[in-house]
Design an enzyme around this catalytic site. Structure first.
Site, PDB file in Angstrom:
ATOM      1  CD  GLU A  60      -1.780  -2.183   1.305  1.00  0.00           C
ATOM      2  OE1 GLU A  60      -0.580  -2.629   1.897  1.00  0.00           O
ATOM      3  OE2 GLU A  60      -2.600  -3.550   0.870  1.00  0.00           O
ATOM      4  CG  HIS A 129     -10.818  -6.906   6.043  1.00  0.00           C
ATOM      5  ND1 HIS A 129      -9.818  -7.398   7.017  1.00  0.00           N
ATOM      6  CD2 HIS A 129     -10.284  -6.955   4.891  1.00  0.00           C
ATOM      7  CE1 HIS A 129      -8.841  -7.794   5.951  1.00  0.00           C
ATOM      8  NE2 HIS A 129      -9.212  -7.674   4.886  1.00  0.00           N
TER       9      HIS A 129
END
Lengths: 323, 343
Positions: A60, A129
């Site tokens: 990321e 998440h």
């Protein structure tokens, strides 16, 4: 007007902007061959090729940093982070680099990129998440923060974000990808920083973004049955924050409740509530109240998860305290 | 590892430029502590004395339209790239005329005209930016190259590995130059990195790893030139480890007592400036007088730069709110009672 899903609206926005501007390219984990974990980038690799639809490693910080560097020298990257929780992995790049380089180098460079990040709870995905992190990004000067609720806004705001010369973090709710709505044909832009009244009312202003707009609309329906006419303001952007629309609404209703999915402590609702009081205290017939996500890591268990996310009943209860 | 071939000697004129650039940096850096103690420079101050051969060797391997990007010990990199000492010093003074208009300071120098894409204060954080600049070059089918400089400490950051992997994967024209000065602040490389020979870290990414003597400007110039040619011709990234030393501590507040006198003396003996001067004189390419004249000219230029910085104004207060955003939306749209200071 065609009725399409949020997912399709976002896909249209990406395709149209890539068609319009050859500098626009997208990158991220599984955005190409796999066509996106949420299928927002479906068909784009086939249409635009590998140079403009770049599958990346699971990295990321590398993704956002690469996008930042490319944006600094003339491209218009649209990186996708698989979920907003992973944006935390890239937070150094987002907050220390993307958001700051323009200012710290005295305006010599621009970072026109759009970081797309799905998020939000409700799908039993557990604590790593499922979160709504709008306030984290709203806290940081230099970043524009957008969180659409309906397909038309999703398309119009994403197109505007891609054309914006500032870095934008574009927060999509995983629970809204399948929601359908009418989207104007052809060129459709929604100006960043303009809130939208999704339902007019005269008794109380409910202020929300993203999926909580639907919770507020449901609450407004329930409240109507109890004789309370609620106005629902969809901020659509948290930076720039359209307080003009909020204050104008409060001047009509004299009561306000902020409704957010993000953690209540340090959430954007507190910021908006205080700004209402700073600017329009005399207009208020009651204190501004807040509804927010429970201050807990999101639990997996379905019933516990439901209890952690605001629902229409919770909004109604809070509204009734104002009368 | 591949050692570059024995360096051929550049033309006399270029040797003088290399010498001049290193002297310019040394004089600039050695003036800084005095200006700091006078309160004219604030914040952190990471000096480049000792490492000049790396920055100057890198800069001379590049074309005007190539890019450089560095970390926070970057005064010398801008000077090597051709930025005037005036704007660099003015930035250390926080003045409006500074190369980042007083907003960046010592760690955040930028010069868009010379394609110097910034100094960054997060160890390793700028490496993926270099990959992005390289990606943009490929995207636009250019033949420019990016040189990304960083310290030994950066090679232990996760983002180093992300950047190296993506650079190799996308075959971007980036030359990674690790300035291994032996210490991440006060912790020696051997206490911080499982692999002490840092050029070996590139093997995980099938990227050529080159070790060079970072105290010899000609060796650096040659190694970087070879890597630049490879990148320009589509050969992808190279990773160069330049072994060097900082003569001062990590920052102005660090006396560097964790290093032995003997170690310091040994490295001082390899000082790249007298080393190049000796080469030039023994080869009959320069006289002591000629070199002394360069020194004097550079001293005068530095005095001019300090004067420029001192005479320059602070940025006006309105600058506080400038350059946060390119597009002029007010940060807060407030009707009527719009008095709260939210910008």
């Amino acid at each position: 007007m065609a009725e399409i899903t949020c997912r399709e609206a976002l896909n249209q926005a990406l395709a149209e902007e890539m068609e319009r501007d050859p500098r626009v390219f997208i990158l991220g984990e599984d955005v190409g061959l796999y066509e996106g974990s949420f299928k927002v980038t479906r068909g784009l690799l086939a249409r635009f090729g590998e140079k403009r639809v770049v599958d990346t490693p699971i990295a990321e910080a590398g993704i956002v940093g690469l996008a930042c560097g490319a944006a600094m020298v003339g491209l218009r990257p649209v990186p996708e982070l698989m979920t907003v929780n992973f944006a935390i992995v890239a937070l150094d790049q987002i907050m220390n680099h993307v958001a700051k380089v323009r200012y710290m180098f005295g305006g010599q460079v621009e970072v026109p990129l759009v970081i797309r990040a799905p998020g939000g709870g409700g799908n039993q995905l557990g604590a790593q998440h499922s979160h709504s992190l709008e306030p984290l990004f709203m806290h940081c000067p230099g970043l524009r923060v957008v969180a659409p609720s309906v397909p038309a806004d999703a398309k119009g705001l994403l197109k505007s974000a891609i054309r914006c010369r500032d870095p934008v973090i574009f927060l999509e709710h995983e629970g809204l990808y399948g929601v359908k709505g009418e989207v104007p044909e052809g060129e459709h832009l929604v100006q960043l920083g303009q809130a939208d009244i999704k339902r007019p009312g005269r008794d109380v202003t409910l202020i929300a973004v993203s999926r909580m707009v639907y919770v507020c609309l449901e609450a407004a329906e329930m409240l109507a049955g109890r004789g309370i006419a609620a106005e629902v303001v969809d901020l659509r952007c948290l930076n720039p924050l359209d307080m003009a629309t909020v204050i104008a609404s409060v001047r009509r209703t004299h009561r306000a409740v902020t409704v957010e999915e993000s953690w209540l402590t340090g959430g954007w609702g507190g910021e908006v509530a205080v700004r209402i009081m700073e600017a329009a205290f005399d207009e208020l017939d009651a204190p501004v109240l807040r509804v927010g996500g429970a201050d807990v890591p999101m639990p997996y268990n379905h019933e516990l998860e439901k209890a952690a996310i605001p629902d229409a009943e919770a909004v109604c209860r809070r509204v009734e305290e104002l009368f | 590892m591949t050692e570059p071939k024995e360096a051929g000697l550049p033309e006399r004129e270029e040797l003088f430029t290399l010498y001049r650039d290193m002297v310019r940096i040394r004089l600039f850096e050695e003036a800084c502590p005095r200006l700091y103690s006078q309160g004219k420079i604030g914040g952190f101050l990471h000096l480049y004395s000792g490492q000049e051969a790396v920055g100057v060797g890198v800069a001379h391997a590049l074309r005007q339209d190539d890019y450089m990007i560095g970390a926070y010990r970057e005064h010398g990199l801008l000077l090597a790239r051709g930025s005037r000492p005036h704007e660099v010093m003015a930035e250390l003074f926080g003045r409006q005329t500074g190369c980042s208009h007083g907003k960046g300071g010592s760690m955040h120098l930028f010069d868009v005209d010379r394609r110097f894409m910034g100094g960054y204060g997060i160890v390793g954080g700028h490496l993926p930016l270099a990959v992005g600049i390289g990606y943009s070059i490929l995207y636009q089918e250019g033949d420019q190259v990016v040189v990304c400089l960083f310290g030994d400490g950066a090679t232990n950051q996760g983002v180093f590995h992300e950047a190296m992997n993506m650079a190799a994967l996308y075959h971007v024209p980036v030359v990674f130059v690790c300035e291994n000065n032996g210490y991440g602040i006060g912790t020696s490389v051997r206490r911080a990195s499982a692999v002490e020979e840092l050029y070996k870290k590139s093997c995980a990414y099938q990227t050529p790893g080159v070790k060079v003597d970072g105290m010899n400007v000609l060796t650096v110039l040659q190694a970087v030139s070879e890597a630049v040619v490879r990148a320009r011709e589509g050969g992808g990234p190279t990773y160069i480890e330049a072994l060097t030393y900082r003569f001062r501590g990590h920052s102005i507040s660090d006396p560097g007592t964790y290093r032995s006198e003997q170690e310091r003396r040994l490295w001082k003996e390899r000082d790249p400036i007298p080393r190049l001067a000796a080469l030039m004189t023994t080869q009959g390419l320069a006289t002591q007088e000629e070199l002394a004249a360069v020194d004097a000219e550079e001293k005068a230029l530095l005095a001019e730069a300090i004067h420029f910085a001192e005479e320059s104004p602070d940025p006006p207060r309105e600058e506080l709110w400038q350059d946060i955003y390119a597009e002029p939306w007010p940060a807060v749209i407030l009707p009527e009672k719009g008095t709260i200071p939210h910008g």
